[in-house]
Each structure stands twice: as C-alpha cells, then as structure tokens.
Motif scaffolding. Structure first.
Motif, mmCIF file in Angstrom:
data_model
loop_
_atom_site.group_PDB
_atom_site.id
_atom_site.type_symbol
_atom_site.label_atom_id
_atom_site.label_comp_id
_atom_site.label_asym_id
_atom_site.label_seq_id
_atom_site.Cartn_x
_atom_site.Cartn_y
_atom_site.Cartn_z
ATOM 1 N N ASP A 27 23.590 22.428 28.969
ATOM 2 C CA ASP A 27 25.010 22.274 29.288
ATOM 3 C C ASP A 27 25.266 22.714 30.731
ATOM 4 O OD1 ASP A 27 27.926 22.015 28.871
ATOM 5 O OD2 ASP A 27 27.880 24.202 28.916
ATOM 6 N N PHE A 28 24.693 23.839 31.148
ATOM 7 C CA PHE A 28 24.852 24.296 32.531
ATOM 8 C C PHE A 28 24.314 23.252 33.502
ATOM 9 C CE2 PHE A 28 24.431 28.882 30.861
ATOM 10 C CZ PHE A 28 25.811 29.022 30.765
ATOM 11 N N LYS A 29 23.173 22.664 33.144
ATOM 12 C CA LYS A 29 22.556 21.651 34.001
ATOM 13 C C LYS A 29 23.470 20.423 34.133
ATOM 14 C CE LYS A 29 18.356 19.335 33.311
ATOM 15 N NZ LYS A 29 17.014 19.444 32.760
ATOM 16 N N ARG A 30 24.035 19.983 33.027
ATOM 17 C CA ARG A 30 24.952 18.830 33.052
ATOM 18 C C ARG A 30 26.198 19.156 33.876
ATOM 19 N NH1 ARG A 30 29.105 16.701 28.979
ATOM 20 N NH2 ARG A 30 29.135 14.458 29.324
ATOM 21 N N PHE A 31 26.747 20.343 33.679
ATOM 22 C CA PHE A 31 27.923 20.783 34.436
ATOM 23 C C PHE A 31 27.622 20.747 35.943
ATOM 24 C CE2 PHE A 31 30.296 24.104 36.618
ATOM 25 C CZ PHE A 31 31.594 23.849 36.223
ATOM 26 N N LYS A 32 26.469 21.282 36.316
ATOM 27 C CA LYS A 32 26.092 21.307 37.734
ATOM 28 C C LYS A 32 25.940 19.888 38.286
ATOM 29 C CE LYS A 32 22.601 23.081 40.907
ATOM 30 N NZ LYS A 32 21.346 23.813 41.050
ATOM 31 N N THR A 33 25.265 19.025 37.543
ATOM 32 C CA THR A 33 25.054 17.644 37.976
ATOM 33 C C THR A 33 26.380 16.913 38.172
ATOM 34 O OG1 THR A 33 22.921 17.529 36.853
ATOM 35 C CG2 THR A 33 23.988 15.435 37.337
ATOM 36 N N LEU A 34 27.298 17.060 37.217
ATOM 37 C CA LEU A 34 28.568 16.332 37.276
ATOM 38 C C LEU A 34 29.515 16.872 38.347
ATOM 39 C CD1 LEU A 34 29.293 15.781 33.473
ATOM 40 C CD2 LEU A 34 28.530 14.071 35.130
ATOM 41 N N THR A 35 29.521 18.192 38.566
ATOM 42 C CA THR A 35 30.525 18.781 39.458
ATOM 43 C C THR A 35 30.038 19.002 40.888
ATOM 44 O OG1 THR A 35 29.960 21.062 38.816
ATOM 45 C CG2 THR A 35 31.704 19.944 37.539
ATOM 46 N N SER A 36 28.741 18.983 41.126
ATOM 47 C CA SER A 36 28.230 19.242 42.479
ATOM 48 C C SER A 36 28.798 18.243 43.482
ATOM 49 C CB SER A 36 26.701 19.178 42.509
ATOM 50 O OG SER A 36 26.171 20.373 41.991
ATOM 51 N N GLY A 37 29.209 18.774 44.623
ATOM 52 C CA GLY A 37 29.754 17.949 45.686
ATOM 53 C C GLY A 37 31.225 17.616 45.521
ATOM 54 N N HIS A 38 31.871 18.174 44.504
ATOM 55 C CA HIS A 38 33.266 17.837 44.211
ATOM 56 C C HIS A 38 34.176 19.058 44.290
ATOM 57 C CE1 HIS A 38 32.250 13.775 42.971
ATOM 58 N NE2 HIS A 38 31.259 14.273 42.256
ATOM 59 N N TYR A 39 35.470 18.789 44.251
ATOM 60 C CA TYR A 39 36.477 19.842 44.128
ATOM 61 C C TYR A 39 36.540 20.252 42.666
ATOM 62 C CZ TYR A 39 38.408 19.366 48.840
ATOM 63 O OH TYR A 39 38.580 19.383 50.203
ATOM 64 N N ILE A 40 36.559 21.563 42.422
ATOM 65 C CA ILE A 40 36.718 22.081 41.063
ATOM 66 C C ILE A 40 37.967 22.964 41.038
ATOM 67 C CG2 ILE A 40 34.313 21.865 40.306
ATOM 68 C CD1 ILE A 40 33.868 24.800 41.017
ATOM 69 N N ILE A 41 38.817 22.702 40.050
ATOM 70 C CA ILE A 41 40.078 23.438 39.892
ATOM 71 C C ILE A 41 39.928 24.382 38.710
ATOM 72 C CG2 ILE A 41 42.531 23.226 39.301
ATOM 73 C CD1 ILE A 41 42.505 20.478 40.670
ATOM 74 N N MET A 42 40.361 25.627 38.923
ATOM 75 C CA MET A 42 40.242 26.626 37.852
ATOM 76 C C MET A 42 41.314 27.687 38.008
ATOM 77 S SD MET A 42 37.019 28.472 39.622
ATOM 78 C CE MET A 42 36.801 26.986 40.571
ATOM 79 N N GLY A 43 41.534 28.424 36.939
ATOM 80 C CA GLY A 43 42.393 29.599 37.005
ATOM 81 C C GLY A 43 41.623 30.779 37.579
ATOM 82 N N ARG A 44 42.372 31.803 37.962
ATOM 83 C CA ARG A 44 41.769 32.994 38.570
ATOM 84 C C ARG A 44 40.754 33.668 37.638
ATOM 85 N NH1 ARG A 44 42.791 37.972 37.498
ATOM 86 N NH2 ARG A 44 44.779 37.476 36.513
ATOM 87 N N LYS A 45 41.099 33.799 36.359
ATOM 88 C CA LYS A 45 40.188 34.481 35.436
ATOM 89 C C LYS A 45 38.868 33.725 35.290
ATOM 90 C CE LYS A 45 43.720 36.733 32.642
ATOM 91 N NZ LYS A 45 44.364 36.688 31.328
#
Length: 160
Positions: A27-45
């Motif tokens: 799952d971590f590997k898939r997350f990294k592959t999909l999100t690398s090079g992009h903007y990621i939006i998240m809350g502070r926590k």
C-alpha cells in the motif's frame, strides 16, 4: 483531477491517535507511485503523523493555527484555498485525515482506496462511498502474506 487516496478498513476506519492501524508495504508503495511528483493536500494532524515531509511531492497543509509553517510546505486555512493554490492542469491528491476527506469527497473526481479486509477500533473514519455517485472501475485483491498481516484490495472509483 482531484483524487482522494486512503487505506480504509472494512468499517471505514482510517486511524487512531494519529497513527495508522496496519502496516502494508505494498500500500505504501502504491501511494508513493501514485502521488510522487504531485501536490498532496492534507490536514495538519496528518502532516504531523509523518516523520518528515514526503519526498518529491508538494505539501499543501490545511490548518487554522496561524503560527504553523513547516519548512518547504504551503499552509492555508481552508480546503478551497488548498485547491486554489494547486496547478489546475495537474492531478491533486487529498491524503487525509478524516475531516479533510469528508469535506473533499463531494468535489473529488476519483477515489483510490486500499480496502483492508478487517475492522478496527478507530477515532478517524473515511466517509461512506455512495455507489449511486461512484463507479468501481478497478479492483485488485492481495492476500495476506509474510509482509502483510491482512488481506487487502486496491480499488479505484470514479464519479458517475
């Protein structure tokens, strides 16, 4: 395109005490592959749950704390401002937490989840995916093994 990306238990649990409830290397590997090079939006926590900023991604953090300004990150005070600051022609990923997912599911184009086939006691949950509004377009099951304590399925939904 706005994509929500998350690992979600059978009961929609995301985490407890600002921690994930499982360890799934694929799952971590898939997350990294999909999100690398992009903007990621998240809350502070969610941001604070990382040991350090994730490499090769632009972090946009939503926080009402005026003095919160981690180095190399963009901090705004609303989901709308977070989306406005991202390039319009690029994919944007919303990566949590629960409140940010709840706010953003109504405007998302796509949902990429890893469905963890177990229920957990949690304090943060992913919103329900309404199948009247979302169509499952990809599904790939992974059985538990020596590196993964739980069965899980990668799922992609697009808005109908």
């Amino acid at each position: 395109m706005i994509t929500l990306i998350a690992a979600v238990a059978e009961n929609n649990a995301l985490g407890k005490d600002n921690q994930l409830l499982w360890h799934l290397p694929d799952d971590f590997k898939r997350f990294k592959t999909l999100t690398s090079g992009h903007y990621i939006i998240m809350g502070r926590k969610t941001f604070e749950s990382f040991p350090k900023p994730l490499p090769n991604r632009t972090h946009v953090i939503i926080s009402r704390q005026k003095d919160f300004q981690p180095e190399g990150c963009i901090v705004v005070d609303s989901l709308e401002k977070a989306i406005d600051i991202c390039p319009k022609e690029e994919d944007i990923f919303v990566i949590g937490g629960g409140q940010i997912y709840k706010q953003s599911i109504a405007i998302a184009d796509k949902v990429d989840i890893t469905r963890v086939h177990h229920s957990f006691d949690a304090d943060t949950y992913f919103p329900e995916i309404d199948l009247n509004q979302w169509q499952l377009v990809f599904e790939e099951f992974h059985p538990k093994d020596e590196r993964h304590e739980f069965d899980f399925t990668f799922q992609t939904f697009i808005r109908k």
